[in-house]
Scaffold this motif. Structure first.
Motif, PDB file in Angstrom:
ATOM      1  N   MET A   1      49.655  59.144  53.066  1.00 31.00           N
ATOM      2  CA  MET A   1      49.888  57.866  53.709  1.00 31.00           C
ATOM      3  C   MET A   1      49.678  56.748  52.690  1.00 31.00           C
ATOM      4  O   MET A   1      48.683  56.717  51.994  1.00 31.00           O
ATOM      5  N   THR A   2      50.628  55.851  52.598  1.00 33.42           N
ATOM      6  CA  THR A   2      50.530  54.745  51.650  1.00 33.42           C
ATOM      7  C   THR A   2      50.154  53.466  52.377  1.00 33.42           C
ATOM      8  O   THR A   2      50.483  53.269  53.542  1.00 33.42           O
ATOM      9  N   THR A   3      49.472  52.619  51.661  1.00 29.06           N
ATOM     10  CA  THR A   3      49.077  51.330  52.202  1.00 29.06           C
ATOM     11  C   THR A   3      50.226  50.346  52.022  1.00 29.06           C
ATOM     12  O   THR A   3      50.787  50.264  50.922  1.00 29.06           O
ATOM     13  N   PRO A   4      50.576  49.598  53.055  1.00 30.23           N
ATOM     14  CA  PRO A   4      51.651  48.615  52.878  1.00 30.23           C
ATOM     15  C   PRO A   4      51.211  47.512  51.920  1.00 30.23           C
ATOM     16  O   PRO A   4      50.007  47.244  51.782  1.00 30.23           O
ATOM     17  N   PRO A   5      52.145  46.879  51.230  1.00 29.80           N
ATOM     18  CA  PRO A   5      51.774  45.797  50.310  1.00 29.80           C
ATOM     19  C   PRO A   5      51.129  44.643  51.058  1.00 29.80           C
ATOM     20  O   PRO A   5      51.414  44.384  52.228  1.00 29.80           O
ATOM     21  N   PHE A   6      50.226  43.968  50.375  1.00 22.15           N
ATOM     22  CA  PHE A   6      49.498  42.842  50.955  1.00 22.15           C
ATOM     23  C   PHE A   6      50.441  41.652  51.113  1.00 22.15           C
ATOM     24  O   PHE A   6      51.053  41.203  50.152  1.00 22.15           O
ATOM     25  N   ASP A   7      50.568  41.152  52.312  1.00 23.78           N
ATOM     26  CA  ASP A   7      51.390  39.974  52.601  1.00 23.78           C
ATOM     27  C   ASP A   7      50.451  38.784  52.751  1.00 23.78           C
ATOM     28  O   ASP A   7      49.900  38.533  53.823  1.00 23.78           O
ATOM     29  N   ALA A   8      50.251  38.062  51.656  1.00 27.82           N
ATOM     30  CA  ALA A   8      49.290  36.972  51.630  1.00 27.82           C
ATOM     31  C   ALA A   8      49.650  35.846  52.598  1.00 27.82           C
ATOM     32  O   ALA A   8      48.777  35.270  53.237  1.00 27.82           O
ATOM     33  N   LEU A  35      45.075  33.788  47.572  1.00 29.62           N
ATOM     34  CA  LEU A  35      44.913  35.100  48.196  1.00 29.62           C
ATOM     35  C   LEU A  35      45.556  36.192  47.339  1.00 29.62           C
ATOM     36  O   LEU A  35      45.008  37.292  47.206  1.00 29.62           O
ATOM     37  N   GLN A  36      46.706  35.909  46.747  1.00 29.60           N
ATOM     38  CA  GLN A  36      47.359  36.887  45.869  1.00 29.60           C
ATOM     39  C   GLN A  36      46.500  37.161  44.636  1.00 29.60           C
ATOM     40  O   GLN A  36      46.364  38.306  44.198  1.00 29.60           O
ATOM     41  N   LEU A  37      45.904  36.110  44.080  1.00 28.11           N
ATOM     42  CA  LEU A  37      45.018  36.273  42.928  1.00 28.11           C
ATOM     43  C   LEU A  37      43.796  37.109  43.308  1.00 28.11           C
ATOM     44  O   LEU A  37      43.403  38.023  42.579  1.00 28.11           O
ATOM     45  N   ALA A  38      43.200  36.808  44.461  1.00 29.00           N
ATOM     46  CA  ALA A  38      42.037  37.575  44.925  1.00 29.00           C
ATOM     47  C   ALA A  38      42.403  39.039  45.140  1.00 29.00           C
ATOM     48  O   ALA A  38      41.622  39.942  44.814  1.00 29.00           O
ATOM     49  N   ALA A  39      43.595  39.300  45.652  1.00 25.49           N
ATOM     50  CA  ALA A  39      44.041  40.680  45.867  1.00 25.49           C
ATOM     51  C   ALA A  39      44.206  41.409  44.536  1.00 25.49           C
ATOM     52  O   ALA A  39      43.846  42.590  44.418  1.00 25.49           O
ATOM     53  N   ARG A  40      44.740  40.725  43.526  1.00 25.77           N
ATOM     54  CA  ARG A  40      44.882  41.354  42.205  1.00 25.77           C
ATOM     55  C   ARG A  40      43.510  41.652  41.595  1.00 25.77           C
ATOM     56  O   ARG A  40      43.300  42.714  41.003  1.00 25.77           O
ATOM     57  N   VAL A  45      38.999  45.791  40.475  1.00 21.15           N
ATOM     58  CA  VAL A  45      37.656  46.319  40.739  1.00 21.15           C
ATOM     59  C   VAL A  45      37.754  47.700  41.376  1.00 21.15           C
ATOM     60  O   VAL A  45      37.040  48.637  40.990  1.00 21.15           O
ATOM     61  N   GLU A  46      38.648  47.858  42.339  1.00 17.70           N
ATOM     62  CA  GLU A  46      38.790  49.142  43.022  1.00 17.70           C
ATOM     63  C   GLU A  46      39.307  50.241  42.103  1.00 17.70           C
ATOM     64  O   GLU A  46      39.027  51.417  42.326  1.00 17.70           O
ATOM     65  N   SER A  47      40.045  49.887  41.063  1.00 18.14           N
ATOM     66  CA  SER A  47      40.617  50.896  40.176  1.00 18.14           C
ATOM     67  C   SER A  47      39.614  51.405  39.140  1.00 18.14           C
ATOM     68  O   SER A  47      39.871  52.399  38.469  1.00 18.14           O
TER      69      SER A  47
END
Length: 63
Positions: A1-8, A35-40, A45-47
């Motif tokens: 299952m893949t996560t959908p892309p973040f729609d800021a 929000l896009q910057l925070a997601a990047r 961090v998660e990687s």
């Protein structure tokens, strides 16, 4: 299952009222950009791969 892309933009439009915030049309592009910057940053961090011996520090000490 893949996560959908973040729609800021969708997130900003839906979360603002829940937080009691008003985001005007003029403010929306800036909110979306942040929000896009925070997601990047969160993805970076998660990687990060942790080793077996890695543990959370009890106290942060800047060096």
């Amino acid at each position: 299952m893949t996560t959908p892309p973040f729609d800021a933009e969708a997130y900003a439009r839906q979360a603002a009222p829940l937080l009691g915030l008003t985001v005007t049309p003029a403010q929306l592009p800036g909110v979306v950009a942040n929000l896009q910057l925070a997601a990047r940053m969160a993805a970076m961090v998660e990687s990060w791969k942790l080793g077996v011996a890695d543990e959370p520090a009890p106290v942060f000490v800047a060096r």
